[in-house]
Design a protein around this motif. Sequence first.
Motif, PDB file in Angstrom:
ATOM      1  N   GLU A  85      12.238   3.637  -5.231  1.00  0.00           N
ATOM      2  CA  GLU A  85      11.131   2.691  -5.225  1.00  0.00           C
ATOM      3  C   GLU A  85       9.832   3.365  -4.805  1.00  0.00           C
ATOM      4  OE1 GLU A  85      12.104   0.688  -0.874  1.00  0.00           O
ATOM      5  OE2 GLU A  85      12.704  -0.315  -2.723  1.00  0.00           O
ATOM      6  N   HIS A  86       8.764   2.937  -5.451  1.00  0.00           N
ATOM      7  CA  HIS A  86       7.446   3.478  -5.172  1.00  0.00           C
ATOM      8  C   HIS A  86       6.437   2.332  -5.160  1.00  0.00           C
ATOM      9  CE1 HIS A  86       8.803   7.586  -5.485  1.00  0.00           C
ATOM     10  NE2 HIS A  86       9.249   7.396  -6.719  1.00  0.00           N
ATOM     11  N   ALA A  87       5.226   2.686  -4.757  1.00  0.00           N
ATOM     12  CA  ALA A  87       4.118   1.740  -4.823  1.00  0.00           C
ATOM     13  C   ALA A  87       2.846   2.556  -4.972  1.00  0.00           C
ATOM     14  CB  ALA A  87       4.056   0.860  -3.572  1.00  0.00           C
ATOM     15  N   CYS A 123       1.295   6.970  -2.533  1.00  0.00           N
ATOM     16  CA  CYS A 123       2.405   6.030  -2.446  1.00  0.00           C
ATOM     17  C   CYS A 123       2.652   5.719  -0.973  1.00  0.00           C
ATOM     18  CB  CYS A 123       3.656   6.626  -3.081  1.00  0.00           C
ATOM     19  SG  CYS A 123       5.117   5.597  -2.860  1.00  0.00           S
ATOM     20  N   VAL A 125       5.097   4.214   0.391  1.00  0.00           N
ATOM     21  CA  VAL A 125       6.499   4.181   0.818  1.00  0.00           C
ATOM     22  C   VAL A 125       6.749   5.347   1.770  1.00  0.00           C
ATOM     23  CG1 VAL A 125       8.892   4.328   0.025  1.00  0.00           C
ATOM     24  CG2 VAL A 125       7.216   3.027  -1.292  1.00  0.00           C
ATOM     25  N   HIS A 128       6.685   9.401   1.262  1.00  0.00           N
ATOM     26  CA  HIS A 128       6.399   9.838  -0.108  1.00  0.00           C
ATOM     27  C   HIS A 128       5.055  10.536  -0.224  1.00  0.00           C
ATOM     28  CE1 HIS A 128       9.442   6.918  -2.176  1.00  0.00           C
ATOM     29  NE2 HIS A 128       9.975   7.626  -1.193  1.00  0.00           N
ATOM     30  N   MET A 133       3.234  12.586  -3.212  1.00  0.00           N
ATOM     31  CA  MET A 133       2.706  11.436  -3.958  1.00  0.00           C
ATOM     32  C   MET A 133       1.336  11.059  -3.431  1.00  0.00           C
ATOM     33  SD  MET A 133       5.974   9.022  -4.730  1.00  0.00           S
ATOM     34  CE  MET A 133       5.071   8.154  -6.013  1.00  0.00           C
TER      35      MET A 133
HETATM   36 CU   LIG Z   1       6.905   6.677  -3.589  1.00  0.00          CU
END
Ligand SMILES: [Cu+2]
Length: 160
Positions: A85-87, A123, A125, A128, A133
């Motif tokens: 999962e990422h954002a 990101c 999360v 990350h 990221m």
């Molecule tokens: Cu991520």
Amino acid sequence: MTIPSTRRRVLLGLTTGGLVGLLAACGGGTTTGGAAPTAPPPATSVSSSANQVTAVLTDFHIQLSPQTYHPGPYTFTAENKGHTEHALELDGPGGNSRTGILQPGRSTTLTVNLKSGTYQVFCPVDGHKDLGMKTQITVGGAPAPTDRVNAPAPPPGNGY
Ligand SMILES: [Cu+2]
């Protein structure tokens, strides 16, 4: 004495100017809540005033579509093409805003009203960002022509 038949002339005044092309605007379909559409909208038919940016999230990298940023609204389409999962979060002069957590294969949009300056794009999360990221964008000084009428003409070449 025969009466010659009168010839009647019928003038058919056909004008060709009456054809009006009716352009039926195929409006955007309403998104239903069920199946998540995966096909991104074609970039050429975007009529929104917001600029479109694609942010591809992978493990663990963020790839932004090539873009020159000017102050104004931008819609970021975040696509999670990774396996976890990422954002997507933007942090800069206009404040910070982020998407919700995206499961693998999901995508969402995030509209941000960018202001001049540098934005961190990462990101949020756990961990990350440190795994790679993160990137940044620089929003240039020239506002969009429709944004401010009295703004001086931007220098040629966009100096980017
Ligand atoms: Cu991520």
